[in-house]
Design a protein around this motif. Structure first.
Motif, mmCIF file in Angstrom:
data_model
loop_
_atom_site.group_PDB
_atom_site.id
_atom_site.type_symbol
_atom_site.label_atom_id
_atom_site.label_comp_id
_atom_site.label_asym_id
_atom_site.label_seq_id
_atom_site.Cartn_x
_atom_site.Cartn_y
_atom_site.Cartn_z
ATOM 1 N N LEU C 32 0.832 -1.190 0.000
ATOM 2 C CA LEU C 32 0.000 0.000 0.000
ATOM 3 C C LEU C 32 0.873 1.248 0.000
ATOM 4 C CD1 LEU C 32 -2.588 -0.925 2.787
ATOM 5 C CD2 LEU C 32 -2.716 -1.429 0.358
ATOM 6 N N PRO C 33 1.081 1.845 -1.156
ATOM 7 C CA PRO C 33 1.803 3.115 -1.159
ATOM 8 C C PRO C 33 0.811 4.267 -1.067
ATOM 9 C CG PRO C 33 1.500 2.374 -3.392
ATOM 10 C CD PRO C 33 0.780 1.384 -2.509
ATOM 11 N N PHE C 34 1.353 5.428 -1.265
ATOM 12 C CA PHE C 34 0.527 6.620 -1.347
ATOM 13 C C PHE C 34 0.479 7.034 -2.811
ATOM 14 C CE2 PHE C 34 -1.118 10.567 0.303
ATOM 15 C CZ PHE C 34 -0.808 11.464 -0.698
ATOM 16 N N GLY C 35 -0.688 7.390 -3.284
ATOM 17 C CA GLY C 35 -0.749 7.899 -4.649
ATOM 18 C C GLY C 35 -0.824 6.805 -5.691
ATOM 19 N N SER C 36 -0.800 7.218 -6.936
ATOM 20 C CA SER C 36 -0.909 6.237 -8.009
ATOM 21 C C SER C 36 -0.058 6.673 -9.200
ATOM 22 C CB SER C 36 -2.366 6.109 -8.445
ATOM 23 O OG SER C 36 -2.766 7.245 -9.164
ATOM 24 N N PRO C 37 0.248 5.732 -10.110
ATOM 25 C CA PRO C 37 1.154 6.046 -11.217
ATOM 26 C C PRO C 37 0.554 7.092 -12.152
ATOM 27 C CG PRO C 37 0.781 3.678 -11.052
ATOM 28 C CD PRO C 37 -0.172 4.329 -10.118
ATOM 29 N N GLU C 38 1.444 7.873 -12.716
ATOM 30 C CA GLU C 38 0.992 8.865 -13.678
ATOM 31 C C GLU C 38 0.811 8.219 -15.044
ATOM 32 O OE1 GLU C 38 3.412 12.372 -13.428
ATOM 33 O OE2 GLU C 38 2.359 13.100 -15.221
ATOM 34 N N SER C 39 1.720 7.324 -15.367
ATOM 35 C CA SER C 39 1.660 6.658 -16.660
ATOM 36 C C SER C 39 2.567 5.448 -16.601
ATOM 37 C CB SER C 39 2.142 7.603 -17.761
ATOM 38 O OG SER C 39 2.279 6.901 -18.972
ATOM 39 N N LEU C 40 2.244 4.412 -17.375
ATOM 40 C CA LEU C 40 3.112 3.242 -17.381
ATOM 41 C C LEU C 40 4.097 3.274 -18.551
ATOM 42 C CD1 LEU C 40 0.597 0.448 -16.352
ATOM 43 C CD2 LEU C 40 2.161 1.759 -14.943
ATOM 44 N N ASP C 41 4.074 4.368 -19.297
ATOM 45 C CA ASP C 41 5.019 4.489 -20.403
ATOM 46 C C ASP C 41 6.379 4.876 -19.826
ATOM 47 O OD1 ASP C 41 6.605 5.462 -22.537
ATOM 48 O OD2 ASP C 41 4.811 5.927 -23.698
ATOM 49 N N PRO C 42 7.395 4.022 -20.006
ATOM 50 C CA PRO C 42 8.683 4.285 -19.361
ATOM 51 C C PRO C 42 9.328 5.598 -19.796
ATOM 52 C CG PRO C 42 8.624 2.071 -20.280
ATOM 53 C CD PRO C 42 7.400 2.754 -20.750
ATOM 54 N N HIS C 43 8.969 6.094 -20.950
ATOM 55 C CA HIS C 43 9.584 7.340 -21.393
ATOM 56 C C HIS C 43 8.752 8.554 -21.039
ATOM 57 C CE1 HIS C 43 11.496 4.499 -24.494
ATOM 58 N NE2 HIS C 43 12.359 4.727 -23.532
ATOM 59 N N TYR C 44 7.580 8.327 -20.525
ATOM 60 C CA TYR C 44 6.749 9.451 -20.093
ATOM 61 C C TYR C 44 6.865 9.668 -18.595
ATOM 62 C CZ TYR C 44 2.763 12.539 -19.612
ATOM 63 O OH TYR C 44 1.981 13.626 -19.356
ATOM 64 N N ALA C 45 6.867 8.556 -17.848
ATOM 65 C CA ALA C 45 6.736 8.630 -16.394
ATOM 66 C C ALA C 45 7.974 9.213 -15.731
ATOM 67 C CB ALA C 45 6.476 7.237 -15.853
#
Lengths: 344, 292, 612
Positions: C32-45
């Protein structure tokens, strides 16, 4: 009647336009420096000299509010509400994905609110100013006085930490895995209703289990409100002439209350209840945050906190739509039930 | 003569109602605390007494002691915060209620009295504000204006006048058809005079009830905004702010109960007081009750 | 109502009972972290929530050796390139990675050197604004450029806006020619395929190069190019590559889908619920991971995370440092603390504030404000760094989870020297210094100074308050106003040179001293921009040359020496004013095995090593 409906429907675009324009200009007035924080969130991201400038150009942050708003309206007419940086998905998709969860919470909260609120309100009105009335009123007022976020956290601690009965979230791990199996179809995306439609009673119970605590928190605030309205409506009706006539005719008190008074007292209550449903949807932010239930409440809160302007006005648009249409439906039903009401 | 008797009868009804009495007593209690605040909890920095003084560098809750009877949270004295928070609560409640009620009264009575297109326009504006999801609007405003109690109050005022406007408009719409109003209009008496002297005094009672009820709920809403991270500045003497610190320690509630109990009880009693008074006022001013 | 609750509760208790103390959910690891991913694209995130998912689902060429930041192990590459094994040649300009064979992607495709080449090129051509690719571009261009558009401009002489429209359409035939030439002459030769190896060709030896392509840097991920191309990513051709530059998240197929070869496959990303579900990839080249399922569920409310951990419904959770005391001595819970993290928090003193700043008060040395060049006086600076009670700060404010460091660079980095002098708490010294400040005038006249922090950050706020308390205790004419700004305002104000004295930090993108030393002590570093022209002038005269030399120096010992010299200079001249380096905390159920920390990764987790 039709004139009334048409007039109200004309209201819709005025309101939608007004609400979204107001919010948009408020946010946009901050200027590109503040707005850019949506896209750059750390000093590390500012390493390349032109990062800021490129973002400002890419998203048109330095253009006047009217132009950007105009673009937004154009997109909305094509069904595109923009992309939400705070929720990492298109706004419309985000709202529609989360709406069922808020709806489910609201619907289940209505049950205790309406039944308890009305039942106690009737009782209170009937025993006006006697100890039972005083007692119920104090109970309701205390409920109305408790800050919901404290109450919610306490409920979570008691029922989850100490007792382990009602965990946070929407459903358990087992349910989640079951929902990914092939023999499960998503109908409404509401756990409980889908469970019934899929004929899975264990999942239904799991959904209920996760609903008890947030419903309790949400409900206790609102049944005080409904209780008050019912009570005063009941008092109003009980003082009417036809009630006195009924009593004079020798009918038993029970019949007087149950057959005559209550039914008529409930009419204004229905209106209020209808309006209350919509307000409930606006107020679920706290409950959704504490119990980790995704819904349009957390969506809007996150959007507001991060100045995610597309999500903010998208949500406001959505909410105003629901509000105006919801109020219209309630008012129509009210008019249908009680033809004496003037719809002006 | 008639008005004086009416007033006395009202007061008497108040005394006879036990819940109303309880409400008044509680209110008086808080008023006394608010008046004597600087004596009960002397401020360290007189130019900025609402800033809770820091007594320790440790952020965790520290048990109550003789020096700090309500304990410490975030290095600050909870007793100080609760006492000065009384003044903050009154400030929020009074300022927001009065200003937003004033706005509502003006908008509503002007709309109802003059009718026509002015009524339309004002009511559309009211509708727009009412269709705004309140929490989102208030949150956006506090994000824009920044943290701070003044901004919170501004947000609450801007999104809080609509109910009053509608209420007074509804009442005035009915009242303006009365004989005496028509007569006054025919005599050419100034519109403002008519509104102020004739219409408002007879229609304002429900508004008064509403103000009383809102006092309490405003404090809760301000606290909710603090909880969501958008309320008063951190370290400000405000019950909601103190409560928002407690959320991270609530799992150890047996050790940290004081962080919730003291500010929480203060808030509950304050809101309760206003609700009891408001409820009693509603009963008293309700014309259907008057005959009894 | 209560009757209903009771009945329901009984039903629920009958249906599901939890056994206390037993391992719950034995096939699934729940974090359980805090927050969530912005994008799963390795070159975007470019955020930790995204990289948390990316480095568990993608592989890179090399990885760090366990917890070390100065040694590597091969991953997709068969060997780690060094000068000794001949894989680093031409004075550091050619770097070869012979690839492992038989590595499979989740899609079933086999990983080839073409995938590696495509991934790197696609990344630098993608280069989204304020994204992570600047690091790789910096490395590959010999620190000449930070963005692909600037690189194009430098190569062709044509500005990007003259070549391409906002909608990424080419503007003229000439522009198209130049864009294609740029690709063929600059980008394509950077990464070539020779046999079964991938070879990088740099035009200058770049000290931190290997860090840029090491595992944990999500932009170093190797993507399944066949899958990506088939689903709409850059087609690998020279003509039209600009159409895939700086895309919006929804425009890339990798935003919500993973095309990797890592030990876990993506099953679902439920954005509404902030929930990522991963499943073990059975054909992983290193063998299947111990845990079959992984759930990463972002729960923003700390108390809820803690409650779930205690109930056993979560195996690991994110715990903000200040709550460490809540986890001491709980049966069933293990809390690990004290390991170094790759970040530093410091006090910034701006030598040349923009005179329009609202935080300067009167803007003059008249007791009612501070002049814009207030901090150019070394006595003022020296006083300030001695006005923080560092011991109390580490103990009370950080709950012991922090260390003093000599300069703005974390422990363990090349060139770090713990024996260098650190600031200390010394009121007498501060007083002496302040009496000498501004030729004695300051002590007579006094001042009103702001101390700014970003709201919500309790550590920085307390630091500011501490400064206030001690500063004001010296002289009644000294006044410090502690001001909290919202993060967005804070960043904007800092960037616009408006903040005189403020608290902020820097987190490492890669564990090389360049990341910190350049940022703080080079006139073109990010934070130099926030400290005024006089500051930058000082750096140009004293440290710039040394830092640039160190960047391109291939010999590690010589590099360490150069960085040490820089640090000595900045300490002596009180250019450095670090507050603390945080140490980490990881809280988990004691049935979790296999966890170890890494400064670049922690507090995120690498699930391949975890089991119950």
């Amino acid at each position: 009647m039709t004139a009334f409906i048409i007039r109200r429907l004309f209201l819709l675009p005025v309101v939608l336009f007004g609400v979204t324009l107001l919010l948009f200009t408020m946010v946009w007035s901050l200027g590109s420096d503040r707005l850019i924080s949506l896209y750059i969130s750390t000093p590390e991201a500012m390493k390349s000299a032109d990062a800021k400038q490129r973002l400002i150009e890419k998203y048109g942050l330095d253009q006047p509010a009217i132009i950007q708003y105009g673009k937004w309206v154009g997109n909305v007419l094509r069904g595109d509400l923009g992309y939400s940086m705070s929720s990492h998905q298109p706004v419309l998709e985000g709202l529609l994905a989360r709406l069922p969860y808020t709806l489910e919470l609201t619907i289940f909260s209505l049950i205790p609110v309406i039944f308890v609120g009305i039942w106690l309100g009737v009782k209170s009105g009937v025993h006006h100013n006697r100890p039972l009335d005083q007692g119920i009123r104090i109970f309701a007022i205390v409920g109305w006085s408790l800050p919901d976020f404290v109450f919610g956290l306490l409920i979570l601690m008691l029922f989850y930490s100490q007792l382990g009965w009602f965990p946070p979230g929407l459903y358990s791990l087992a349910t989640e895995q079951a929902m990914r199996m092939d023999n499960w179809t998503h109908y409404t995306r509401m756990v409980t209703f889908d469970a019934i439609l899929n004929w899975r009673w264990d999942i239904f119970l799991d959904g209920i289990r996760h609903l008890v605590a947030p419903v309790l928190t949400l409900a206790y605030l609102w049944w005080a409100f409904l209780l008050r309205v019912t009570r005063s409506s009941m008092l109003d009706v009980l003082s009417k002439d036809y009630i006195r006539t009924a009593r004079a005719k020798g009918l038993s008190e029970k019949v007087v209350i149950n057959k005559h008074a209550r039914r008529n007292a409930l009419i204004p209550v229905i209106t209020v209840a209808g309006h209350m449903v919509v307000q409930l949807m606006a107020g679920v932010v706290i409950v959704e945050t504490i119990f980790t239930r995704p819904g349009i409440g957390t969506f809007s809160a996150r959007a507001a906190q991060q100045l995610d302007y597309f999500a903010i006005i998208g949500f406001a648009f959505f909410f105003s739509l629901i509000l105006v249409i919801g109020n219209l439906i309630v008012d129509i039903s009210y008019a249908l039930i009680d033809p004496r009401i003037r719809l002006s | 003569m008639k008005k004086q008797n009416e007033f006395r009868r009202t007061l008497r009804k108040f005394y006879r109602n036990p819940t109303a009495l309880m409400g008044i007593m509680l209110l008086l209690f808080f008023v006394v605390i608010a008046i004597f605040t600087p004596f009960i909890a002397p401020p360290q920095d007189t130019s900025n007494p609402y800033n809770m003084p820091r007594v320790s560098w440790r952020p965790v809750p520290i048990q109550p002691t003789a020096d700090h009877p309500f304990g410490l949270i975030d290095g600050k004295d909870i007793f100080y915060g609760v006492v000065w928070g009384t003044r903050t609560a009154f400030r929020i409640g009074l300022i927001v209620s009065l200003v937003s009620t004033l706005i509502g009264l003006i908008v509503g009575s002007v709309a109802a009295y003059f009718g026509g297109w002015l009524d339309e326009v004002l009511m559309r504006i009211t509708d727009i504000f009412m269709s705004m999801p309140f929490l989102v609007g208030a949150m956006v405003m506090t994000v824009i204006l920044g943290k701070g109690l003044d901004n919170v109050m501004l947000a609450l005022i801007i999104f809080g006048w609509m109910q009053t406007a509608r209420l007074i408009r509804g009442n005035i719409l009915q009242a303006k058809e009365e004989q005496y109003v028509m007569a006054a209009k025919a005599l050419g008496i100034n519109h403002g005079y008519i509104i102020l002297k004739h219409l408002l005094p007879n229609t304002i009672f429900p508004v008064i009830v509403q103000v009383s009820m809102r006092m309490g709920s405003l404090v809760i809403t301000a606290a909710a905004l603090s909880f969501l991270g958008l309320g008063a500045e951190p370290g400000y003497a405000d019950w909601g702010t103190i409560l928002s610190y407690s959320r991270d320690y609530i799992t150890n509630i047996t050790d940290t109960w004081f962080t919730i109990v003291f500010p929480g009880v203060a808030m509950i009693l304050f809101v309760l007081a206003w609700n009891l008074v408001g409820d009693a006022l509603r009963d008293i001013f309700d014309p259907k009750m008057r005959s009894k | 109502m209560w009757r209903k609750v009771l009945v329901l509760t009984l039903a629920v208790v009958l249906v599901g009972v939890a056994g206390f103390g037993q391992v719950k959910n034995p096939d699934t690891m729940i974090y359980l972290p805090f927050g969530s991913p912005e994008s799963l694209d390795p070159h975007y995130a470019y955020d930790t929530s995204s990289s948390q998912v990316i480095f568990n689902t993608y592989d890179s060429l090399i990885r760090y050796d366990h917890s070390r930041i100065d040694a590597f192990l091969p991953m997709i590459s068969l060997e780690v390139p060094t000068v000794e094994n001949g894989l680093i040649r031409d004075g550091g300009k050619t770097i070869e990675f012979p690839l492992r064979e038989g590595v499979k992607f989740h899609s079933g495709n086999t990983l080839t050197p073409e995938d590696v080449a495509w991934s790197i090129k696609r990344g630098i051509l993608f280069d989204r604004s304020a994204g992570p690719m600047k690091l790789l571009i910096e490395a590959l261009s010999g620190a000449e450029y930070y963005g692909i558009r600037d690189w194009f401009e430098g190569f062709s002489g044509m500005a990007w806006s003259d070549a391409v429209t906002q909608d990424r359409m080419v503007k003229s035939a000439e522009a198209r020619e130049k864009l294609i030439a740029f690709y063929n002459e600059v980008v394509d030769p950077i990464v070539t395929v020779e046999g079964n190896s991938v070879v990088f060709h740099l035009n200058r030896s770049y000290g931190p190069f290997l860090f840029q392509i090491t595992h944990y840097s999500s932009w170093a991920s190797i993507i399944d190019s066949q899958w990506a191309i088939a689903n709409g990513a850059w087609d690998g051709k020279a003509d039209g590559w600009w159409r895939w530059n700086d895309l919006h998240p929804t425009e890339t197929p990798l935003h919500t889908k993973v095309a990797g070869s890592g030990p876990y496959k993506l099953v679902e990303w439920d954005q509404g619920n902030q929930r990522i579900v991963l499943e073990r990839f059975e054909d992983y080249w290193q063998g299947p991971a111990p845990m079959k399922n992984v759930i990463i569920w972002g729960v923003d409310e700390f108390s809820t995370r803690k409650a779930m951990l205690l109930a056993g419904d979560a195996d690991l959770i994110n715990v903000p440092n200040q709550f460490i005391d809540q986890f001491k001595n709980i049966p069933g819970i293990r809390a690990v603390t004290g390991f170094p993290l790759a970040s530093v928090t410091n006090i910034h003193m701006n030598w040349g504030v923009d005179p329009v700043s609202e935080y300067l008060g009167s803007g003059k040395l008249d007791g009612r404000g501070i002049p814009p060049d207030f901090f150019t006086d070394i006595h003022v600076r020296r006083a300030i760094i001695h006005l923080i009670n560092y011991d109390a700060y580490m103990e009370d404010v950080l709950s012991g989870l922090g260390k003093m460091v000599p300069t703005d660079m974390p422990e363990g980095y090349l060139g770090y020297d713990d024996t260098l002098p650190k600031a200390s708490f010394n009121l007498a010294l501060a007083e002496r210094e302040l009496k000498q400040a501004w030729d004695g005038k300051l002590w007579e006249v006094g001042f009103v100074m702001p101390a700014l922090y970003n709201t919500g950050n309790m550590m920085r706020q307390t630091g500011a308050e501490m400064l206030k308390v001690y500063m004001e205790s010296l002289n009644p004419k000294f006044k410090v106003n502690v001001i909290g700004l919202q993060w967005a305002t804070y960043l904007a104000a800092g960037n616009n040179n408006l903040l005189p004295l403020f608290f902020i930090g820097w987190s490492s993108d890669y564990p090389d001293p360049h990341d910190f030393i350049f940022t703080y002590y080079h006139s073109q570093g990010t934070y130099s921009e926030w400290r005024g022209e006089p500051y930058r002038q000082f750096l140009r005269e004293n440290t710039d040359a040394l830092i640039e030399e160190a960047l391109f120096e291939p010999d590690f010992d010589r590099r360490a020496e150069l960085y040490r010299t820089v640090q000595e200079i900045v300490i002596e001249n009180v250019v450095a004013s670090p507050l603390y380096m945080p140490t980490g905390i990881q809280v988990m159920r004691d049935w979790v095995d296999g966890w170890w920390y890494h400064p670049m990764r922690s507090p995120e987790l690498e699930f391949f090593f975890l089991s119950k």
